[in-house]
Design an enzyme around this catalytic site. Structure first.
Site, PDB file in Angstrom:
ATOM      1  CE1 TYR A 140     -14.550  -3.805   5.083  1.00 19.14           C
ATOM      2  CE2 TYR A 140     -12.975  -2.529   3.823  1.00 19.14           C
ATOM      3  CZ  TYR A 140     -14.066  -3.368   3.876  1.00 19.14           C
ATOM      4  OH  TYR A 140     -14.679  -3.775   2.711  1.00 19.14           O
ATOM      5  CE  LYS A 191     -30.315   0.550   3.166  1.00 20.18           C
ATOM      6  NZ  LYS A 191     -31.244   0.706   2.015  1.00 20.18           N
ATOM      7  CG  ASP A 224     -30.532   0.480  -1.310  1.00 23.36           C
ATOM      8  OD1 ASP A 224     -30.231   1.664  -1.119  1.00 23.36           O
ATOM      9  OD2 ASP A 224     -31.572  -0.035  -0.836  1.00 23.36           O
ATOM     10  CG  ASP A 248     -13.797  -2.882  -0.582  1.00 21.91           C
ATOM     11  OD1 ASP A 248     -13.371  -2.991  -1.748  1.00 21.91           O
ATOM     12  OD2 ASP A 248     -13.460  -3.642   0.343  1.00 21.91           O
ATOM     13  CG  ASP A 252     -14.099  -4.123  -6.455  1.00 19.71           C
ATOM     14  OD1 ASP A 252     -13.283  -3.194  -6.515  1.00 19.71           O
ATOM     15  OD2 ASP A 252     -13.832  -5.232  -5.979  1.00 19.71           O
TER      16      ASP A 252
END
Length: 366
Positions: A140, A191, A224, A248, A252
């Site tokens: 971001y 990751k 994942d 983020d 959610d």
């Protein structure tokens, strides 16, 4: 203790109507402590009025406040403008200027809402975790970034995933310290099997765990797998720490454990200054929801819970935070539901906010 300062920024979409409905709750907080409350406009509404999403006066007021309660920002409202003409996000600028690098997103299932989750009750019952998201680095904010047209006519979009070791250390420290106040379990998510930044993330967090936090049970998980585990067995988690983009997305995903995005708050905290003061930016995670704005449908609980986090972390009033959370639980235990929680439509934003205010104790703390 000197007067505390709270700035309210309702923003766009459902934000203004939620904040208007919560006036009785804000009034109760003010009557219970020495609190100065101010209000200002930011986001799309501010841009229409002043051609600034975050006016300089409002930013200065935020920097002078102990806590900022933010509603939502409708970035989609600018979609008709060419990318080069779209104004900067008020929320991203607030986060960056206030230096709020540690984003805390609590996920807890109320006893009375276990059946509302799309997951089986036996899977979500007892789930109580916090996702700590690094908020000022990664995709971001990394550079270079942008969209360009190549010589052959193709267009290319570039975003840079960049992390420095000190950025990882400061958010990991916040997560380790939080874990110490809970069940002393921390899962670091990356990751690292594919991304260089992820490999650095794992190295830094592992070294901190060995050197500074041997009392905290530290585990590592690829993002994942973490997404799968959140819906498979969320009760295994206590505190999760991860980078900006992963946080983020995962937060959610985890919101569905509780049954609705409208339920969940967040707290974004800066590092303590020399006096120990930490700036705090508090907001529900549900976004602007323009499709239901102005229809008295939005669930205000995420905003009320965000206010409770502000009372706990920035306004030095943990007892009031507990009373506010107890009022929310009381409303839910009484079966009062907005439509997103399975209600029949008779309880909207205003009715839910009033029900919470009515359950706040009349007697004030000393």
């Amino acid at each position: 203790m000197p007067t505390q300062r709270l700035l309210l920024l309702p923003g766009d979409g459902v934000g203004p109507e939620i904040f208007a409905a919560l006036e009785p709750v804000i009034a109760w907080v003010q009557s219970s402590m020495d609190l100065e409350v101010s209000r200002a406009q930011c986001g799309y509404g501010a841009w229409l009025a002043q051609k600034e999403t975050l006016p300089r006066r409002v930013l200065a007021e935020a920097m002078a406040s102990d806590a900022v309660l933010f509603g939502s920002e409708d970035n989609e409202a600018f979609s008709s403008l060419p990318p080069s003409e779209r104004p900067a996000s008020a929320l991203l600028e607030l986060r960056q200027t206030m230096g709020v690098f540690a984003n805390l997103r609590p996920i807890r299932v109320a006893r009375s809402l276990v059946d509302n989750s799309p997951l089986k009750p036996e899977v979500v019952e007892g789930a109580d975790l916090v996702i700590v998201r690094e908020l000022l680095g990664g995709l971001y904010f990394g550079t270079p970034r942008g969209v360009e047209t190549l010589a052959d006519g193709r267009r290319r979009g570039v975003d840079s995933l960049v992390y420095f070791s000190d950025e990882i250390e400061r958010v990991a420290r916040a997560a380790f310290e939080l874990a110490r106040t809970r069940r002393s379990k921390l899962c670091s998510v990356d990751k690292g099997n594919v991304l260089a930044s992820g490999a650095l993330w794992r190295d830094v967090v592992a070294a901190m765990g060995r050197a500074e936090y041997p009392d905290v049970e530290l585990s590592h998980m690829y993002v994942d797998n973490c997404a799968m585990q959140l819906v498979r067995r969320p009760t295994q988690f206590d505190v999760i720490v991860t980078e900006n983009t992963f946080g983020d997305i995962l937060s959610d995903c985890a919101a569905m454990i509780s049954g609705s995005l409208g339920m969940l708050p967040s707290a974004s905290l800066s590092a303590p200054d020399a006096s120990g003061r930490r700036r705090g930016l508090y907001e529900p995670i549900h976004g602007s929801a323009p499709d239901i704005a102005g229809k008295n449908l939005a669930n205000p609980i995420g905003t009320v819970s965000s206010l409770a986090l502000a009372l706990e972390h920035s306004l030095h009033a943990p007892e009031l935070a507990s009373r506010l959370n107890a009022a929310i639980d009381g409303v839910l235990d009484a079966g009062i539901r907005t439509r997103d929680l399975g209600g029949d439509g008779s309880t909207g934003t205003r009715e839910m906010a009033r029900a919470i205010a009515d359950r706040l104790p009349l007697s004030q703390p000393a």
